[in-house]
Design an enzyme around this catalytic site. Structure first.
Site, PDB file in Angstrom:
ATOM      1  CE1 TYR A   1      33.361  32.104  36.822  1.00  0.00           C
ATOM      2  CE2 TYR A   1      34.618  33.998  36.064  1.00  0.00           C
ATOM      3  CZ  TYR A   1      34.204  33.164  37.095  1.00  0.00           C
ATOM      4  OH  TYR A   1      34.628  33.407  38.379  1.00  0.00           O
TER       5      TYR A   1
ATOM      6  CE  LYS B   1      31.288  34.319  38.968  1.00  0.00           C
ATOM      7  NZ  LYS B   1      30.713  33.880  40.241  1.00  0.00           N
TER       8      LYS B   1
END
Ligand code: NAP
Length: 235
Positions: free
Chosen positions: A159, A163
């Site tokens: 994750y 990002k």
């Protein structure tokens, strides 16, 4: 379907921050394409919101990992409206708090990147011709402080990397599109109590507010920035 109202598209809008963003944009009078992986989910979300808002909410099927599906939706939006004013790349997966970079399965990392990085990238590419026909084009990449290199720590590897890469993509697109006046920004909604965020976070209304802010910037607004609640965040 000819409309003078802004035409906005929100990915992953059947629940969470995406749903609230769609509701808020429709509340501002936008014609909102509320997208979900399954058309039935989009239709149920629209049915749940429609009585409350002055704008038009239209359910659309969109899985951001599917090249053909993204291109097909772009053709549909071109046929229906001839342009797109606002693209909100909200859909994301796998807040992998139980994983570590030293051991995470790279197949899982790849699948995460396919949604969280390549999803916004392929969607932006597919819709760019329609955004270029808008008088006030805006792209919002819903990011996370987890992607801040300055604050980067171990854990949440797929994750966090997805990002950070989305933030890099935001700057690339913003710079390449600056002369064409397409404003492209990354927004962290903060910790929000959704299926992804879990209990303890803030309400979706607060999380979506910064997304809506970036989606409705004036022409004099920033591009290539990373914001939360309309204020700059550390890259
Ligand atoms: P959520 O409740 O888990 O919702 C995620 C949405 O993305 C769902 O509608 C999901 O659809 C959709 N989605 C997943 N994969 C997709 C795909 N391949 N194609 C299209 N849609 C897909 O998450 P959320 O908390 O609202 O998060 C929204 C955004 O905010 C994300 O970008 C997230 O990273 C970011 N964010 C959230 C927090 C937080 O605390 N919640 C904090 C920072 C950043 P299905 O229902 O079909 O699974």
């Amino acid at each position: 379907m000819n409309t003078t109202a802004p035409v906005s598209l929100v990915t992953g809008a059947n629940r969470g921050i995406g749903l609230e963003t769609a509701r808020r944009l429709a509340g501002l009078g936008h014609t909102v394409l509320l997208c979900a992986r399954r058309l039935g989910d989009a239709e149920r979300a629209v049915a749940g919101l429609a009585p409350d808002v002055p704008g038009v909410l239209l359910p659309r099927r969109l899985d951001v990992t599917e090249d053909d599906g993204v291109r097909a939706l772009a053709r549909g939006v071109e046929a229906d409206f001839g342009r797109l004013d606002v693209l909100v790349n909200n859909a994301a997966v796998n807040y992998d708090t139980s994983r570590r970079a030293v051991s995470v399965d790279l197949g899982e990392v790849g699948r995460t990147l396919d949604t969280n990085l390549f999803g916004p990238w392929r969607t932006a590419q597919a819709f760019l011709p329609l955004l270029r026909r808008s008088a006030h084009p805006r792209v919002v990449n819903v990011s996370s402080e987890s992607g801040s290199l300055e604050l980067m720590a171990g854990g949440t590897p797929a994750y966090g990397v997805s990002k950070a890469a989305l933030n890099a993509l935001t700057r690339k697109l913003a710079d390449e599109l600056r002369a064409e006046r397409v404003l492209v920004n990354a927004v962290c909604p903060g910790w929000v109590a959704t299926d992804m965020g879990g209990p303890g976070g803030g309400p979706v209304e607060e999380g979506a507010a910064g997304v809506v802010w970036a989606a409705t910037l004036p022409d004099s607004g920033p591009t290539g920035g990373f914001f939360r609640d309309g204020k700059p965040l550390a890259w």
